[in-house]
Design an enzyme around this catalytic site. Structure first.
Site, short mmCIF file in Angstrom:
data_model
loop_
_atom_site.label_atom_id
_atom_site.label_comp_id
_atom_site.label_asym_id
_atom_site.label_seq_id
_atom_site.Cartn_x
_atom_site.Cartn_y
_atom_site.Cartn_z
CB THR A 1 -0.88 0.07 1.26
OG1 THR A 1 -0.02 0.12 2.39
CG2 THR A 1 -1.76 -1.15 1.36
CD GLU B 1 -4.86 -2.01 3.33
OE1 GLU B 1 -5.47 -1.61 2.32
OE2 GLU B 1 -4.03 -1.33 3.93
CE LYS C 1 -11.46 11.21 14.91
NZ LYS C 1 -10.50 11.69 13.88
CD1 TRP D 1 -16.36 11.90 14.89
CD2 TRP D 1 -16.62 10.27 13.40
NE1 TRP D 1 -15.56 10.86 15.27
CE2 TRP D 1 -15.69 9.84 14.38
CE3 TRP D 1 -16.92 9.40 12.35
CZ2 TRP D 1 -15.08 8.60 14.35
CZ3 TRP D 1 -16.32 8.15 12.31
CH2 TRP D 1 -15.40 7.76 13.30
#
Lengths: 551, 551
Positions: free
Chosen positions: A187, A331, A444, A449
């Site tokens: 990655t 992934e 946050k 959020w």
């Protein structure tokens, strides 16, 4: 039931016997494309495996690297290397040289297969690739730059065709453990060293079945898939393996990823399906609008990597190319969701709404949302949390850990082993995912959020705003609050009050989410792949380098 | 990659969450069909599992039997029983009572779920079912016959709805080994005791993915599948599991398998797909021709169990229902081949030829042909041998062996573990299977095989022949030779010389294959399911009971 392991060699054998006449067509840019049947691919994969084992001494689960475009030889490597028990390591040719060197070293690659056209990229790296012993070159391209560098680095250079010539066209593929490593891919995260994701025979086999399911890409041997997504990028979304299961033909662009050759190959080879990231497709659209061609064969386009803008989707719909969103990551092998609208929405206004989501989870991918406080959130299409996934083709650790001590960073894996995707979004009650932000960019604020992406999109819809980036900054009362950094269009006189009122207008943004801190910048800092580099902005803010207006 | 086992509970959870609004519709024969959503099925399956565990004490991998038609409750049992770790044992309600008793005893079934309409079948058996402790009844049907028999046999009777009422609608499904037993089904072989085939969670999961692949049945949530093939017959070809993976709706005929209700449910419920054996479809065709109805929704029909006669295929084509052949057996889960023509044949005269074959092997099923002398035969479309198959959803042994000593009779499994199908046929170079005979019926003459079926079909195409069966009889010179037993039509005066010349004419049958031994019989002996019972003819010949003419 018989205990038959799910192996890549079985996909190869199936494809080359049952679908022996299906073809990999590779674009050559000079008239006639190159065509090779699945039966030939099967025979040549066996030859390549013999050469790697007998001539280059590849043994056990050694990694064998490829630095190649999408083409027939790369497909041969895809099957030969894992089938013999070694591990296919695809190198991302778009990475900065120093990252490539780091990755080859980390994987301890001893052999690399390279396309002739990529010698200018590889040759300068050779002195730095300590583990490398053999370079195998295929396809057109000037070899001269390689000779000196290889001699200096004590690396042997082989011609692919010479190496496999005369080898037996069958190979007694070993009965491996289906959980053995088959392929790996690093990655290219923006922070820290690249991390290796290792695919097993089992994960690739199951993922391929999934790709072929009717609710997924669902192609048959009547289809030809234009595989634009690179083979060095998450196994080209699993297409080479999936196509060998069903006899779907592959059209490979090699290095010809520019709009004009793409338009030409669609017109002349008449693929029915294509898979690509939005950027490539945006360029193709401009080309097709500038110079219309017969692209009527191409009815299904799978787009992933990042969200497809609605305008692009509509433009392709108008050309008869139906765009289907998919979401995934290195992934996740990568197919994590695919946006086929549910039956009840087909033919209604809702259909487009569903198509703009990231899509629905297939059987095999379990999902959950985790909120700011670590709590599980409901699938109500409203509650936004970090997406976590589990399944037999989802990574459970990164490369180079051990069984006793797997490499499972806490920011990437939950304590019970689910993958933390780093993506924030909602899931509807019927399982459709809508991503709203990256977890690292979300603000946050007081246990709730705020999506930076939503604020940016709202800001950029104002006529005076050229670009806008929103980042979280520390706040004594709320923990974090949004900072709006704005690039104004030339000659604009808009002030921050006007922009804030615009955000608050027409229900665009809830009042408690409106930024108090504002600044004008000249341009948004970008990463090497063109994404907003928000850590630069956060650092500049922390260092007091930005001129902040508090509203 | 994460080590997530492939479990039936995952299929259930996926279907009931992601495809919660998809439906199982059960025909009731009295107006309104019964509809239940996948979400409801999921909740009720959890309730059933609680009831089985907590009230009836089902533990470990105990078998739980079902004696049921295709309906929503049977689907609930399909998911609840394996998901909780027990083994679903579907009883074939068409078996002779003494075989049912043998099978229940062999599987040691302690609990049986039965439809009310099948009480007349079950009640008389109760005194003989030694292992049985609980009968759970669902659906309409007079219960009175059960009470006395159950009291006499000391079996407790429960109402399905009472049993599950009030139980929690969620169940913490255990993380089982994917190779654990999930379901079982006995083969009704014509010789010897029935043999139990045990499906694992893994085999069912993989088989379901395969059913959903585009080259296979390839349905989506826009489809409704009319599942005529019984759930007690090889898991209804895997359809209940496959549909929960993709949200395909199921239309279940319950006990209404006669042509008129089938025609009615097609017209009113508008399924897009159906799965059935040819016999059922033949009756439906007659009904549709006698009384035309709107069956335009039904465009795809999967036919298996035995070959679909070309005339039937053409008749259904004419009605817009495209028949697709599939081949399989209890030991193959069952999908072994499916006859989707290859791309190059689509739209050509070859297409119908391909559709008449048994079909192509999917990825996951490996095949080979073994000749009379045990040699491997080529895939040339000419060499006929016994089909042997291998794969993760192919049986490797029968039930009740042990790990140390599995039950693997030599006539059913090769030394290297492949399943001997008992079917004789050819495979073309592109992997299409054409079956020509059963191995036990083929005539082994001088090291070559003569197909009894080919001779029979050729004989039956003579206008004077009503029926014909050909069996192998011992021969001093050739080992075996064919004996032709012929049923003449009333008033026919054809003699054997005429019939032999007819066989030899127009290249119908090669000269060396022509029978020397002939006899006229009144009718061909049949088994309980209507197949030619050739062992009766062989015995009659051996006992000198037939009047043989030697040509």
């Amino acid at each position: 039931m018989q205990d038959v392991p799910l192996l890549i060699s079985r996909i190869l054998t199936h494809g080359s016997m049952i679908h022996g006449t299906s073809q990999v067509t590779t674009w050559t840019g000079d008239g006639e494309p190159h065509r090779r049947s699945y039966a030939e691919i099967g025979a040549r994969a066996a030859q390549l495996a013999h050469a790697l084992r007998e001539d280059l001494g590849v043994a056990g689960d050694e990694r064998v690297a490829t630095l190649m475009w999408n083409n027939a030889e790369h497909v041969e490597a895809y099957f030969a290397i894992p089938s013999m028990g070694a591990v296919l390591h695809t190198l991302n040719l778009r990475l900065p040289p120093e990252q490539l060197v780091w990755i080859v070293d980390h994987a301890a690659d001893r052999v690399v297969l390279v396309n002739g056209s990529l010698i200018p990229l590889l040759a300068p790296l050779l002195p730095h690739l300590k583990s490398l012993e053999h370079v195998v070159v295929s396809g057109v391209g000037d070899r001269s730059a390689l000779a000196d560098a290889a001699a200096q680095a004590q690396v042997r250079v082989h011609e692919y065709e010479d190496l496999i010539a005369g080898k037996p066209t069958a190979y007694d593929w070993p009965e491996l453990d289906e959980r053995a490593a088959a392929a790996m891919c690093y990655t290219s995260g923006t922070t820290g060293d690249p991390k290796g994701v290792v695919y097993s025979h089992r994960s690739i086999y199951l993922h391929s079945m999934q790709v072929n399911m009717s609710q997924s890409m669902g192609l048959t041997d009547e289809d030809t898939s234009l595989v634009v997504v690179p083979q060095f990028h998450v196994n080209a979304w699993g297409l080479p393996h999936a196509t060998f299961m069903t006899g779907v033909n592959m059209l490979m662009p090699d290095r010809f990823l520019q709009p004009v050759p793409l338009a030409e190959m669609i017109e002349s080879e008449r693929p029915t399906h294509a898979a690509a990231v939005p950027t490539i497709w945006q360029g193709l659209l401009a080309e097709l609008l500038a110079k219309p061609r017969d692209v009527s064969s191409l009815t299904q386009v799978t787009i992933g990597g990042s969200a497809c803008p609605p305008s692009l989707m509509e433009a392709f719909d108008a050309l008869g190319m139906r765009v289907c969103h998919a979401w995934g990551m290195t992934e996740t092998s990568p197919l994590g969701t695919i946006a086929r609208p549910p039956a009840h929405a087909v033919g209604t206004d809702e259909e487009f709404v569903y198509r703009l989501t990231q899509g629905r989870f297939p059987a095999g991918v379990e999902a959950r949302l985790t909120g700011p406080g670590g709590e599980r959130l409901p699938w109500d299409g409203e509650s936004a949390g970090e997406l976590e996934v589990r399944g037999p083709w989802i990574a459970g650790a990164y490369y180079n850990g051990t069984d006793a001590e797997p490499l499972r960073p806490a920011d990437k894996f939950s304590e019970d082993g689910w993958l933390k995707t780093g993506d924030v979004g909602t899931i509807s009650s019927d399982g459709f995912l809508t991503l709203t932000d990256r977890a690292k960019d979300v603000i946050k604020s007081g246990g709730e959020w705020i999506s930076s992406v939503e604020l940016e999109n709202a800001l950029m819809s104002h006529p005076d705003v050229a670009e806008a980036a929103v980042v979280a900054v520390p706040d004594d009362k709320w923990g974090e609050r949004p900072l709006a950094t704005v690039v104004l269009k030339e000659g604009s006189t808009a002030d921050f009050d006007t922009l804030r009122d615009f955000l608050a207008g027409e229900g665009r943004i809830a009042k408690w989410q409106l930024p108090e801190r504002w600044t004008v910048i000249e341009s948004v800092p970008k990463t090497s792949v063109g994404k907003f580099d928000k850590k630069v902005l956060r650092r500049q803010y922390a260092e007091g380098a930005l001129d902040i207006t508090q509203l």
